[in-house]
Design a protein around this motif. Structure first.
Motif, mmCIF file in Angstrom:
data_model
loop_
_atom_site.group_PDB
_atom_site.id
_atom_site.type_symbol
_atom_site.label_atom_id
_atom_site.label_comp_id
_atom_site.label_asym_id
_atom_site.label_seq_id
_atom_site.Cartn_x
_atom_site.Cartn_y
_atom_site.Cartn_z
ATOM 1 N N VAL A 179 -5.240 6.468 -2.844
ATOM 2 C CA VAL A 179 -6.164 6.189 -3.751
ATOM 3 C C VAL A 179 -6.510 6.955 -4.900
ATOM 4 N N ASP A 180 -6.385 8.207 -5.013
ATOM 5 C CA ASP A 180 -6.487 9.233 -6.069
ATOM 6 C C ASP A 180 -5.588 8.437 -7.202
ATOM 7 N N HIS A 181 -4.423 8.488 -6.688
ATOM 8 C CA HIS A 181 -3.303 8.017 -7.756
ATOM 9 C C HIS A 181 -3.743 6.554 -8.424
ATOM 10 N N ALA A 182 -4.184 5.685 -7.414
ATOM 11 C CA ALA A 182 -4.553 4.520 -7.915
ATOM 12 C C ALA A 182 -5.825 4.472 -8.884
ATOM 13 N N VAL A 183 -6.770 5.206 -8.751
ATOM 14 C CA VAL A 183 -7.800 5.466 -9.574
ATOM 15 C C VAL A 183 -7.315 6.455 -10.937
ATOM 16 N N ALA A 184 -6.600 7.028 -10.785
ATOM 17 C CA ALA A 184 -5.969 7.932 -11.855
ATOM 18 C C ALA A 184 -5.467 7.130 -13.115
ATOM 19 N N ASN A 185 -4.554 5.907 -12.715
ATOM 20 C CA ASN A 185 -3.622 5.451 -13.506
ATOM 21 C C ASN A 185 -4.622 4.019 -14.061
ATOM 22 N N VAL A 192 -7.800 -1.635 -8.023
ATOM 23 C CA VAL A 192 -8.836 -0.625 -7.827
ATOM 24 C C VAL A 192 -10.145 -1.418 -7.675
ATOM 25 N N GLY A 193 -10.152 -2.176 -8.841
ATOM 26 C CA GLY A 193 -11.374 -3.111 -8.975
ATOM 27 C C GLY A 193 -11.419 -4.282 -7.529
ATOM 28 N N ALA A 194 -10.151 -4.669 -7.123
ATOM 29 C CA ALA A 194 -10.256 -5.569 -6.180
ATOM 30 C C ALA A 194 -10.243 -4.811 -4.952
ATOM 31 N N LEU A 195 -9.986 -3.677 -4.760
ATOM 32 C CA LEU A 195 -10.153 -2.797 -3.524
ATOM 33 C C LEU A 195 -11.564 -2.569 -3.078
ATOM 34 N N THR A 196 -12.118 -2.419 -4.199
ATOM 35 C CA THR A 196 -13.750 -2.005 -4.170
ATOM 36 C C THR A 196 -14.614 -2.937 -4.481
ATOM 37 N N ALA A 197 -14.488 -4.551 -4.604
ATOM 38 C CA ALA A 197 -15.335 -5.435 -4.876
ATOM 39 C C ALA A 197 -16.248 -5.517 -3.916
ATOM 40 N N THR A 202 -13.330 -0.525 2.821
ATOM 41 C CA THR A 202 -12.373 -0.452 4.016
ATOM 42 C C THR A 202 -10.812 0.159 3.392
ATOM 43 N N PHE A 203 -10.435 -0.540 2.096
ATOM 44 C CA PHE A 203 -9.359 0.162 1.821
ATOM 45 C C PHE A 203 -9.316 1.480 1.291
ATOM 46 N N THR A 204 -10.397 1.848 0.553
ATOM 47 C CA THR A 204 -10.336 3.047 0.033
ATOM 48 C C THR A 204 -10.518 4.314 1.280
ATOM 49 N N THR A 205 -11.279 3.794 2.371
ATOM 50 C CA THR A 205 -11.389 4.645 3.437
ATOM 51 C C THR A 205 -10.051 4.635 4.003
ATOM 52 N N THR A 206 -9.403 3.584 4.248
ATOM 53 C CA THR A 206 -8.138 3.473 4.886
ATOM 54 C C THR A 206 -6.875 4.380 4.267
ATOM 55 N N LEU A 207 -6.801 3.882 2.978
ATOM 56 C CA LEU A 207 -5.679 4.389 2.302
ATOM 57 C C LEU A 207 -6.022 6.017 1.931
ATOM 58 N N SER A 208 -7.069 6.504 2.122
ATOM 59 C CA SER A 208 -7.591 7.949 2.084
ATOM 60 C C SER A 208 -7.092 9.024 3.217
ATOM 61 N N ASP A 209 -6.972 7.993 4.182
ATOM 62 C CA ASP A 209 -6.559 8.896 5.554
ATOM 63 C C ASP A 209 -5.276 9.689 5.451
ATOM 64 N N ASP A 210 -5.560 10.783 5.655
ATOM 65 C CA ASP A 210 -4.424 11.721 5.626
ATOM 66 C C ASP A 210 -3.592 11.982 7.035
ATOM 67 N N GLN A 211 -4.068 11.260 7.910
ATOM 68 C CA GLN A 211 -3.653 11.247 9.413
ATOM 69 C C GLN A 211 -2.404 10.489 9.666
ATOM 70 N N THR A 212 -2.332 9.388 8.484
ATOM 71 C CA THR A 212 -1.520 8.000 8.724
ATOM 72 C C THR A 212 -0.715 8.173 7.309
ATOM 73 N N THR A 213 0.453 7.532 7.275
ATOM 74 C CA THR A 213 1.233 7.540 6.015
ATOM 75 C C THR A 213 1.348 5.939 5.760
ATOM 76 N N PHE A 214 1.597 5.806 4.409
ATOM 77 C CA PHE A 214 1.337 4.329 3.866
ATOM 78 C C PHE A 214 2.343 4.123 2.808
ATOM 79 N N LEU A 239 -4.471 -8.218 -0.640
ATOM 80 C CA LEU A 239 -4.334 -6.906 -0.571
ATOM 81 C C LEU A 239 -3.688 -6.085 0.636
ATOM 82 N N SER A 240 -4.114 -6.554 1.575
ATOM 83 C CA SER A 240 -3.473 -6.050 3.027
ATOM 84 C C SER A 240 -1.773 -6.140 3.098
ATOM 85 N N TYR A 241 -1.537 -7.374 2.451
ATOM 86 C CA TYR A 241 -0.254 -7.693 2.301
ATOM 87 C C TYR A 241 0.708 -6.687 1.589
#
Length: 461
Positions: A179-185, A192-197, A202-214, A239-241
């Motif tokens: 998420v940090d990389h997506a926001v920076a670029n 980012v707008g679509a993820l947080t509309a 859901t997506f920002t929480t999921t993709l910030s999880d450092d216990q799972t790799t994506f 987006l999930s796809y």
């Protein structure tokens, strides 16, 4: 005159050698200017005292006194104080040493990168806190000054040392998640707008999880602007796809084949992606990786040029070169039946898809050159004999199951298969030497299982 010149030169040389071989104490140590390292520059800058303390605590002083060369983005004392406060650390001593070490290394890049040589894009830091121990990526934005990862702006550039260069920055560059990389670029702002509309987290929480790799295939802004969502899919499903959960798949690990994504169909089955690396990296035949391997702590981002729409069974047939003969049979060879439209519909369909080799063997047996040489009515019946209604996955199969095909005849499946077959199939004509060799290529409107021989219906009924 020549003799006079020689004598003066000789005397001067003697004096020079005598001076060079003396010092203030014993005349034996040469006077040599000490080398200035990036560490020395930090030591000589009062506003970098916390950085020096941090480098000492992390045992990185000796490293940065080495040959390098290094480019160091050096945070000021105020930057460090803000970082400690934001992360609820009372002092530098409260930061775990392993975390501090990786944070500091994320401010160091190999080479001497002067500000005039930096351009907008990604570079790798020396931090190995990336997924699978890879070096973290830094996003450099030079559109307005020099900004790193959207959080640290260069305030004093190009302080050069003998083993590199220091750029003083006004922020600590933390360890970035996806998420940090997506926001920076800025090129990913539409994503980012679509993820947080509508306040969606859901997506920002999921993709910030450092216990799972994506692995995230992130569409750039132009890809979003050209996406019309022709089938009116839920944008969250789309987006999930773009997300693969549980694995960081780097470009050097990709190969032709299928991956399972975060998106699901109505039954909760995870949808597949077809990845082709024959000419770059192409997803489902329509989305190309433009920037690969943006490394985060919890995975990897590949920027793609188009939104990857939810797939139908036709999507995979067209994208996967293994099925080029099947595509020809479904389209140009059967103009009276619009198979492409039918199999792109709501479904659900289960397609037993013959490979090109399977079709080639059929052509040999029939002594024809291709599907266009087969009478259309017969070919249509053959193709319908490969489709079953419903989304029948491998887990739904049982030994001896005999589903009816769209052609009307039944096929029989036996488990387990013989040899390399996952299952053995007997077609409507009684041929029992057919094998399912790949299962569960999941589309939004059905599922594909790959067979190694074309199945024939009973032409006598």
């Amino acid at each position: 005159m020549k003799h006079l010149f020689k004598n003066v030169f000789a005397a001067t040389l003697v004096l020079f050698m005598a001076y060079s071989c003396s010092d203030d104490d014993n005349g034996t140590t040469p006077n040599v200017d000490p080398t200035t390292t990036v560490v020395d520059l930090a030591l000589d800058t009062e506003d970098l005292s916390i950085l020096v303390t941090a480098l000492t605590r992390a045992n990185l002083v000796t490293t940065l006194q080495g040959d390098g060369p290094f480019t160091v983005f050096a945070p000021t004392n105020a930057a460090f104080e803000a970082f400690l406060t934001a992360n609820n650390f009372a002092s530098l001593d409260d930061v775990p040493t392993d975390v501090l070490t990786q944070v500091l290394l994320n401010h160091v890049v190999s080479g001497t990168n002067l500000s005039t040589n930096l351009s907008t894009g990604y570079i790798s830091s020396l931090s190995t806190a990336g997924a699978e121990g890879r070096n973290l990526s830094l996003f450099v934005d030079t559109s307005n000054g020099v900004v790193i990862n959207g959080v640290a702006t260069v305030s004093t550039p190009d302080v050069t040392a003998d083993n590199g260069v220091v750029h003083i920055v006004n922020g600590v560059i933390g360890l970035p998640t996806i998420v940090d990389h997506a926001v920076a670029n800025g090129e990913l702002s539409s994503l980012v707008g679509a993820l947080t509309a509508d306040g969606n987290t859901t997506f920002t929480t999921t993709l910030s999880d450092d216990q799972t790799t994506f692995t995230v295939f992130a569409p750039v802004n132009s890809g979003f602007s050209s996406y019309t969502n022709p089938n009116s899919y839920d944008i969250n499903d789309v987006l999930s796809y773009h997300v693969i959960v549980g694995d960081a798949v780097y470009s050097d690990e990709l190969s032709n084949g299928y991956a399972s994504t975060f998106a699901t169909n109505g039954d909760g089955d995870n949808l597949s992606q077809y990845i082709n690396v024959d000419d770059g990296v192409v997803i489902n035949g329509g989305s190309t990786v433009a920037i690969a391997d943006v490394v985060a702590t919890n995975g990897v981002v590949h920027a793609v040029d188009n939104v990857i729409d939810l797939p139908t069974v036709v999507t995979f047939a067209v994208a996967d070169g293994t099925f080029s003969e099947l595509v020809g049979a479904l389209t140009t060879s059967t103009p009276e039946t619009d198979f492409a439209t039918v199999l792109s519909g709501e479904g659900a369909f289960t397609v037993f898809a013959p490979t090109d080799d399977a079709f080639s063997n059929l052509y040999t047996a029939l002594e024809v050159n291709g599907s266009s040489d087969i009478e259309e009515g017969l070919l249509t019946a053959v193709l319908n004999h490969h489709v079953v209604s419903g989304n029948v996955r491998s887990g739904d199969l049982t030994d001896g199951i005999s589903p009816e095909t769209l052609e009307g005849d039944n096929i029989t499946l036996n488990l387990p298969g013989t040899g390399d077959n996952i299952a053995d199939v007997t077609d409507g004509a009684g041929n029992d030497d057919i094998g399912i060799i790949v299962v569960d290529v999941q589309a939004f409107n059905g599922v594909i299982h790959v067979v190694n021989k074309v199945m024939l219906p009973d032409t006598m009924n």
